[in-house]
Design a protein around this motif. Structure first.
Motif, mmCIF file in Angstrom:
data_model
loop_
_atom_site.group_PDB
_atom_site.id
_atom_site.type_symbol
_atom_site.label_atom_id
_atom_site.label_comp_id
_atom_site.label_asym_id
_atom_site.label_seq_id
_atom_site.Cartn_x
_atom_site.Cartn_y
_atom_site.Cartn_z
ATOM 1 N N LYS A 23 -21.856 -14.543 -1.194
ATOM 2 C CA LYS A 23 -22.632 -13.899 -0.127
ATOM 3 C C LYS A 23 -23.653 -14.897 0.413
ATOM 4 O O LYS A 23 -24.497 -15.403 -0.325
ATOM 5 C CB LYS A 23 -23.345 -12.663 -0.663
ATOM 6 C CG LYS A 23 -24.137 -11.916 0.389
ATOM 7 C CD LYS A 23 -24.773 -10.677 -0.202
ATOM 8 C CE LYS A 23 -25.595 -9.946 0.838
ATOM 9 N NZ LYS A 23 -26.256 -8.769 0.262
ATOM 10 N N LEU A 24 -23.549 -15.172 1.724
ATOM 11 C CA LEU A 24 -24.471 -16.074 2.412
ATOM 12 C C LEU A 24 -25.402 -15.239 3.271
ATOM 13 O O LEU A 24 -24.943 -14.476 4.114
ATOM 14 C CB LEU A 24 -23.691 -17.045 3.302
ATOM 15 C CG LEU A 24 -22.531 -17.796 2.660
ATOM 16 C CD1 LEU A 24 -21.817 -18.651 3.698
ATOM 17 C CD2 LEU A 24 -23.007 -18.631 1.483
ATOM 18 N N THR A 25 -26.697 -15.372 3.068
ATOM 19 C CA THR A 25 -27.672 -14.575 3.809
ATOM 20 C C THR A 25 -28.491 -15.479 4.717
ATOM 21 O O THR A 25 -28.987 -16.535 4.290
ATOM 22 C CB THR A 25 -28.598 -13.803 2.846
ATOM 23 O OG1 THR A 25 -27.790 -12.995 1.992
ATOM 24 C CG2 THR A 25 -29.573 -12.916 3.607
ATOM 25 N N ILE A 61 -23.009 -23.681 9.801
ATOM 26 C CA ILE A 61 -22.811 -22.390 10.472
ATOM 27 C C ILE A 61 -23.975 -22.118 11.417
ATOM 28 O O ILE A 61 -23.786 -21.734 12.569
ATOM 29 C CB ILE A 61 -22.667 -21.244 9.440
ATOM 30 C CG1 ILE A 61 -21.345 -21.392 8.676
ATOM 31 C CG2 ILE A 61 -22.759 -19.875 10.117
ATOM 32 C CD1 ILE A 61 -21.233 -20.508 7.448
ATOM 33 N N ALA A 62 -25.190 -22.336 10.924
ATOM 34 C CA ALA A 62 -26.382 -22.070 11.740
ATOM 35 C C ALA A 62 -26.432 -22.974 12.967
ATOM 36 O O ALA A 62 -26.724 -22.515 14.081
ATOM 37 C CB ALA A 62 -27.646 -22.238 10.898
ATOM 38 N N SER A 63 -26.140 -24.256 12.776
ATOM 39 C CA SER A 63 -26.243 -25.192 13.902
ATOM 40 C C SER A 63 -25.121 -25.011 14.920
ATOM 41 O O SER A 63 -25.286 -25.371 16.084
ATOM 42 C CB SER A 63 -26.281 -26.632 13.399
ATOM 43 O OG SER A 63 -25.061 -26.977 12.791
ATOM 44 N N ALA A 64 -23.991 -24.434 14.506
ATOM 45 C CA ALA A 64 -22.890 -24.183 15.447
ATOM 46 C C ALA A 64 -23.290 -23.142 16.486
ATOM 47 O O ALA A 64 -22.809 -23.170 17.618
ATOM 48 C CB ALA A 64 -21.644 -23.738 14.697
ATOM 49 N N PRO A 100 -30.654 -20.259 7.238
ATOM 50 C CA PRO A 100 -30.175 -19.936 5.892
ATOM 51 C C PRO A 100 -31.329 -19.474 4.997
ATOM 52 O O PRO A 100 -32.410 -20.057 5.024
ATOM 53 C CB PRO A 100 -29.606 -21.263 5.391
ATOM 54 C CG PRO A 100 -29.278 -22.033 6.628
ATOM 55 C CD PRO A 100 -30.343 -21.644 7.615
ATOM 56 N N VAL A 101 -31.079 -18.401 4.235
ATOM 57 C CA VAL A 101 -32.105 -17.846 3.355
ATOM 58 C C VAL A 101 -31.678 -17.904 1.892
ATOM 59 O O VAL A 101 -32.452 -18.313 1.027
ATOM 60 C CB VAL A 101 -32.433 -16.381 3.730
ATOM 61 C CG1 VAL A 101 -33.392 -15.756 2.746
ATOM 62 C CG2 VAL A 101 -32.981 -16.295 5.132
ATOM 63 N N SER A 102 -30.436 -17.491 1.600
ATOM 64 C CA SER A 102 -29.993 -17.478 0.202
ATOM 65 C C SER A 102 -28.469 -17.443 0.138
ATOM 66 O O SER A 102 -27.799 -17.108 1.112
ATOM 67 C CB SER A 102 -30.563 -16.262 -0.537
ATOM 68 O OG SER A 102 -30.033 -15.069 -0.018
ATOM 69 N N ALA A 103 -27.964 -17.777 -1.036
ATOM 70 C CA ALA A 103 -26.533 -17.690 -1.317
ATOM 71 C C ALA A 103 -26.379 -17.215 -2.755
ATOM 72 O O ALA A 103 -27.095 -17.677 -3.644
ATOM 73 C CB ALA A 103 -25.857 -19.037 -1.122
ATOM 74 N N SER A 115 -25.652 -11.167 6.767
ATOM 75 C CA SER A 115 -24.908 -11.824 5.698
ATOM 76 C C SER A 115 -23.456 -12.040 6.074
ATOM 77 O O SER A 115 -22.884 -11.281 6.864
ATOM 78 C CB SER A 115 -24.954 -10.982 4.420
ATOM 79 O OG SER A 115 -26.279 -10.865 3.968
ATOM 80 N N ILE A 116 -22.884 -13.055 5.472
ATOM 81 C CA ILE A 116 -21.458 -13.322 5.518
ATOM 82 C C ILE A 116 -20.986 -13.266 4.071
ATOM 83 O O ILE A 116 -21.583 -13.907 3.196
ATOM 84 C CB ILE A 116 -21.150 -14.720 6.089
ATOM 85 C CG1 ILE A 116 -21.657 -14.850 7.514
ATOM 86 C CG2 ILE A 116 -19.650 -15.010 6.010
ATOM 87 C CD1 ILE A 116 -21.565 -16.265 8.073
ATOM 88 N N THR A 117 -19.931 -12.506 3.800
ATOM 89 C CA THR A 117 -19.379 -12.430 2.455
ATOM 90 C C THR A 117 -17.990 -13.038 2.461
ATOM 91 O O THR A 117 -17.123 -12.611 3.224
ATOM 92 C CB THR A 117 -19.330 -10.965 1.965
ATOM 93 O OG1 THR A 117 -20.667 -10.439 1.995
ATOM 94 C CG2 THR A 117 -18.795 -10.875 0.555
ATOM 95 N N LEU A 118 -17.790 -14.027 1.611
ATOM 96 C CA LEU A 118 -16.525 -14.745 1.528
ATOM 97 C C LEU A 118 -15.783 -14.329 0.263
ATOM 98 O O LEU A 118 -16.257 -14.555 -0.855
ATOM 99 C CB LEU A 118 -16.780 -16.251 1.514
ATOM 100 C CG LEU A 118 -17.606 -16.766 2.696
ATOM 101 C CD1 LEU A 118 -18.025 -18.198 2.468
ATOM 102 C CD2 LEU A 118 -16.812 -16.630 3.976
#
Length: 86
Positions: free
Chosen positions: A8-10, A42-45, A59-62, A20-23
């Motif tokens: 989980k990418l927050t 991802i953020a810079s795209a 980005p905050v957490s993973a 969030s993105i969940t992979l």
């Protein structure tokens, strides 16, 4: 019993709200540098946006999230096993 592991990418969006993105099929044991680098990419795209607000800006957490499901009963699984045996 089935166990699944996701990554989980927050992020904070452009309005400072969390998204969030969940992979589901993420590689195990990624390092902080690897994940942070991917999140920065991802953020810079800046390709995920709605109504002018960037969804994944900062980005905050993973976290790896493990989920265990234990069936009490599952008649659907029995039917699938029967069909597979035919």
């Amino acid at each position: 019993m089935a166990t699944t592991k996701t990554l989980k990418l927050t992020f904070l969006n452009g309005e400072k709200k969390k998204n969030s993105i969940t992979l589901a099929d993420a590689v195990d044991n990624l390092t902080e540098d690897q994940v942070r680098g991917a999140m920065n990419t991802i953020a810079s795209a800046n390709v995920f946006e709605k109504d002018g607000v960037a969804y994944y800006k900062t980005p905050v957490s993973a976290s790896y999230v493990e989920r265990t499901v234990t069936d009490v009963f599952n008649d659907g699984a029995k039917k699938a096993d029967t069909k597979a045996a035919e």
